[in-house]
Structures are given as C-alpha cells and as structure tokens.
Design an enzyme around this catalytic site. Sequence first.
Site, PDB file in Angstrom:
ATOM      1  N   PHE A  90       0.862  -1.187   0.000  1.00 44.41           N
ATOM      2  CA  PHE A  90       0.000   0.000   0.000  1.00 44.41           C
ATOM      3  C   PHE A  90       0.902   1.242   0.000  1.00 44.41           C
ATOM      4  O   PHE A  90       1.869   1.313   0.750  1.00 44.41           O
ATOM      5  CB  PHE A  90      -0.874  -0.014   1.260  1.00 44.41           C
ATOM      6  CG  PHE A  90      -2.175   0.717   1.115  1.00 44.41           C
ATOM      7  CD1 PHE A  90      -3.356   0.025   0.886  1.00 44.41           C
ATOM      8  CD2 PHE A  90      -2.220   2.092   1.216  1.00 44.41           C
ATOM      9  CE1 PHE A  90      -4.560   0.697   0.765  1.00 44.41           C
ATOM     10  CE2 PHE A  90      -3.420   2.770   1.100  1.00 44.41           C
ATOM     11  CZ  PHE A  90      -4.587   2.084   0.874  1.00 44.41           C
ATOM     12  N   PHE A 131      -1.347  -2.875   7.997  1.00 52.03           N
ATOM     13  CA  PHE A 131      -2.106  -3.622   9.008  1.00 52.03           C
ATOM     14  C   PHE A 131      -1.618  -5.060   9.114  1.00 52.03           C
ATOM     15  O   PHE A 131      -1.653  -5.664  10.198  1.00 52.03           O
ATOM     16  CB  PHE A 131      -3.594  -3.588   8.637  1.00 52.03           C
ATOM     17  CG  PHE A 131      -4.512  -4.084   9.703  1.00 52.03           C
ATOM     18  CD1 PHE A 131      -4.938  -3.233  10.716  1.00 52.03           C
ATOM     19  CD2 PHE A 131      -4.969  -5.392   9.709  1.00 52.03           C
ATOM     20  CE1 PHE A 131      -5.793  -3.684  11.713  1.00 52.03           C
ATOM     21  CE2 PHE A 131      -5.825  -5.850  10.688  1.00 52.03           C
ATOM     22  CZ  PHE A 131      -6.236  -4.996  11.697  1.00 52.03           C
ATOM     23  N   GLU A 132      -1.191  -5.639   8.006  1.00 52.76           N
ATOM     24  CA  GLU A 132      -0.786  -7.060   7.975  1.00 52.76           C
ATOM     25  C   GLU A 132       0.664  -7.274   8.432  1.00 52.76           C
ATOM     26  O   GLU A 132       1.099  -8.422   8.608  1.00 52.76           O
ATOM     27  CB  GLU A 132      -0.936  -7.630   6.556  1.00 52.76           C
ATOM     28  CG  GLU A 132      -2.367  -7.935   6.152  1.00 52.76           C
ATOM     29  CD  GLU A 132      -3.207  -6.708   5.875  1.00 52.76           C
ATOM     30  OE1 GLU A 132      -2.653  -5.717   5.358  1.00 52.76           O
ATOM     31  OE2 GLU A 132      -4.414  -6.722   6.195  1.00 52.76           O
ATOM     32  N   ILE A 137      -1.263   6.935   5.519  1.00 53.63           N
ATOM     33  CA  ILE A 137      -1.525   8.355   5.258  1.00 53.63           C
ATOM     34  C   ILE A 137      -2.997   8.642   5.541  1.00 53.63           C
ATOM     35  O   ILE A 137      -3.886   7.916   5.059  1.00 53.63           O
ATOM     36  CB  ILE A 137      -1.149   8.704   3.799  1.00 53.63           C
ATOM     37  CG1 ILE A 137       0.339   8.393   3.597  1.00 53.63           C
ATOM     38  CG2 ILE A 137      -1.449  10.167   3.506  1.00 53.63           C
ATOM     39  CD1 ILE A 137       0.824   8.505   2.177  1.00 53.63           C
ATOM     40  N   HIS A 179     -10.213   5.391   9.312  1.00 55.16           N
ATOM     41  CA  HIS A 179      -9.505   4.149   8.973  1.00 55.16           C
ATOM     42  C   HIS A 179      -8.024   4.258   9.344  1.00 55.16           C
ATOM     43  O   HIS A 179      -7.424   3.318   9.876  1.00 55.16           O
ATOM     44  CB  HIS A 179      -9.650   3.891   7.462  1.00 55.16           C
ATOM     45  CG  HIS A 179      -9.216   2.532   7.020  1.00 55.16           C
ATOM     46  ND1 HIS A 179      -9.870   1.380   7.379  1.00 55.16           N
ATOM     47  CD2 HIS A 179      -8.190   2.136   6.232  1.00 55.16           C
ATOM     48  CE1 HIS A 179      -9.261   0.342   6.843  1.00 55.16           C
ATOM     49  NE2 HIS A 179      -8.239   0.774   6.141  1.00 55.16           N
ATOM     50  N   PHE A 198      10.103  -0.264  13.987  1.00 56.26           N
ATOM     51  CA  PHE A 198       8.907   0.416  13.472  1.00 56.26           C
ATOM     52  C   PHE A 198       9.321   1.489  12.458  1.00 56.26           C
ATOM     53  O   PHE A 198       9.585   2.636  12.808  1.00 56.26           O
ATOM     54  CB  PHE A 198       8.144   1.039  14.645  1.00 56.26           C
ATOM     55  CG  PHE A 198       6.804   1.615  14.260  1.00 56.26           C
ATOM     56  CD1 PHE A 198       5.772   0.783  13.837  1.00 56.26           C
ATOM     57  CD2 PHE A 198       6.565   2.969  14.327  1.00 56.26           C
ATOM     58  CE1 PHE A 198       4.534   1.304  13.490  1.00 56.26           C
ATOM     59  CE2 PHE A 198       5.332   3.502  13.983  1.00 56.26           C
ATOM     60  CZ  PHE A 198       4.312   2.672  13.567  1.00 56.26           C
ATOM     61  N   ARG A 227       9.743  12.173   4.107  1.00 53.71           N
ATOM     62  CA  ARG A 227      10.398  11.219   5.020  1.00 53.71           C
ATOM     63  C   ARG A 227      10.866   9.947   4.315  1.00 53.71           C
ATOM     64  O   ARG A 227      11.380   9.033   4.945  1.00 53.71           O
ATOM     65  CB  ARG A 227       9.409  10.864   6.147  1.00 53.71           C
ATOM     66  CG  ARG A 227       9.267  12.001   7.125  1.00 53.71           C
ATOM     67  CD  ARG A 227       7.985  11.975   7.920  1.00 53.71           C
ATOM     68  NE  ARG A 227       7.942  13.122   8.832  1.00 53.71           N
ATOM     69  CZ  ARG A 227       7.677  14.375   8.440  1.00 53.71           C
ATOM     70  NH1 ARG A 227       7.439  14.653   7.166  1.00 53.71           N
ATOM     71  NH2 ARG A 227       7.684  15.358   9.317  1.00 53.71           N
TER      72      ARG A 227
HETATM   73  N1  INI Z   1      -2.457   0.475   4.446  1.00 57.01           N
HETATM   74  C1  INI Z   1      -1.322   1.194   4.475  1.00 57.01           C
HETATM   75  O1  INI Z   1      -0.223   0.608   4.553  1.00 57.01           O
HETATM   76  N2  INI Z   1      -1.354   2.551   4.410  1.00 57.01           N
HETATM   77  C2  INI Z   1      -2.534   3.234   4.332  1.00 57.01           C
HETATM   78  O2  INI Z   1      -2.492   4.492   4.265  1.00 57.01           O
HETATM   79  C3  INI Z   1      -3.743   2.506   4.306  1.00 57.01           C
HETATM   80  N3  INI Z   1      -5.005   3.201   4.206  1.00 57.01           N
HETATM   81  O3  INI Z   1      -5.033   4.447   4.171  1.00 57.01           O
HETATM   82  O4  INI Z   1      -6.069   2.585   4.140  1.00 57.01           O
HETATM   83  C4  INI Z   1      -3.676   1.091   4.379  1.00 57.01           C
HETATM   84  N4  INI Z   1      -4.800   0.358   4.356  1.00 57.01           N
HETATM   85  C5  INI Z   1      -4.818  -1.070   4.109  1.00 57.01           C
HETATM   86  C6  INI Z   1      -4.590  -1.863   5.388  1.00 57.01           C
HETATM   87  O5  INI Z   1      -3.228  -1.830   5.775  1.00 57.01           O
HETATM   88  C7  INI Z   1      -4.967  -3.343   5.179  1.00 57.01           C
HETATM   89  O6  INI Z   1      -4.185  -3.897   4.164  1.00 57.01           O
HETATM   90  C8  INI Z   1      -6.457  -3.532   4.842  1.00 57.01           C
HETATM   91  O7  INI Z   1      -7.279  -2.855   5.762  1.00 57.01           O
HETATM   92  C9  INI Z   1      -6.820  -5.053   4.848  1.00 57.01           C
HETATM   93  O8  INI Z   1      -6.617  -5.605   6.160  1.00 57.01           O
END
Ligand code: INI
Length: 144
Positions: A6, A41-42, A66, A72, A97, A111
């Site tokens: 992402f 998130f993963e 972001i 979210h 991190f 950054r």
């Molecule tokens: N994941 C990111 O790494 N950065 C983001 O800004 C982001 N936004 O904005 O939604 C993001 N979302 C996806 C998230 O990490 C998961 O992959 C998704 O929710 C499925 O679990």
Amino acid sequence: MIAARFNQNIVGQLVHGALDGFTRHGVSRDAVDLVWAPGSFEISLLAKRLAESGEYEAIICLGAVIRGETDHYDYVAGEAARGVAQAAVATGVPVIFGILTCDTVEQAINRAGGKAGNKGFDAAMTAIEMVNLLKQLPAGKKLD
Ligand code: INI
C-alpha cells in the site's frame, strides 16, 4: 525486512533507504530478505512469524499510513504500531517500526528520501544498533 505494498511508491523509497543503510554498514544484500505485505495492518503478523522462525537477528517493518477522510487511518496506524511492539516483546527479536504515519502524502514523501531524510535508512540503523546492544546485555531469563 517487511514492506507494505500500500502506497508502494513511497514504501519503495523506504526499502531503498534501508538497503542503502545496510550496505553502508557492512550488511551484505544476501543477508537481507524482503517480504511484501498487502498493507501496514498485515505487517505485525508477518513480523511475529519471521521473528519466531529464529532465522533473523532483526526485523524491519516499512510502510506508509496516510490520513484519509475517515478514521480508517487511526485503526491501521494504531494496530500496526501495537503489533510491531508486541512482536518484539513476545519474541525478544528487535522489530523496528519504520512505518510512516502522516497526515499528507507530502509529509510521507519528505520522510522517504526527501527533505526529512529517509526513515527506511533510519530503521536499518536502529536495527543494527539494537542487534549490537542486545549482544552486550545479559540474556533474558524466563521467570516462572
Ligand atoms: N495500508 C497502508 O499501509 N497505508 C494506508 O495508508 C492505508 N489506508 O489508508 O487505508 C492502508 N490500508 C490497508 C490496510 O493496511 C490493510 O491492508 C487492509 O485494511 C486489509 O486488512
């Protein structure tokens, strides 16, 4: 090294920065594995798995969260930070991190090799420092 796909343009720059940091400090490219996660998130689940494998001296987590129009962001950034810290404490392996949490794309670009340096490079430095520091400290003991 675990990197989120992402916002890949930004995260790719963090990956370059981290590899640059390692190369400059004598860590060969062969010593570094790169795993791509779908999103930030993963990352923590993958970090825990890699840390538990016993094959790595440190894990670096790279991503870019972001802020958008909804809350979210707060869930993704909060859980990523919590999970990364938990993976380190649960396994005793440094889990770094290097996930940007920014209000704007511009802040993230700054950054990731822009005006504010490269947080991927910084994450590599932190990993090296933690590995060396832990070698100097007494080994952890389990209390019954
Ligand atoms: N994941 C990111 O790494 N950065 C983001 O800004 C982001 N936004 O904005 O939604 C993001 N979302 C996806 C998230 O990490 C998961 O992959 C998704 O929710 C499925 O679990």
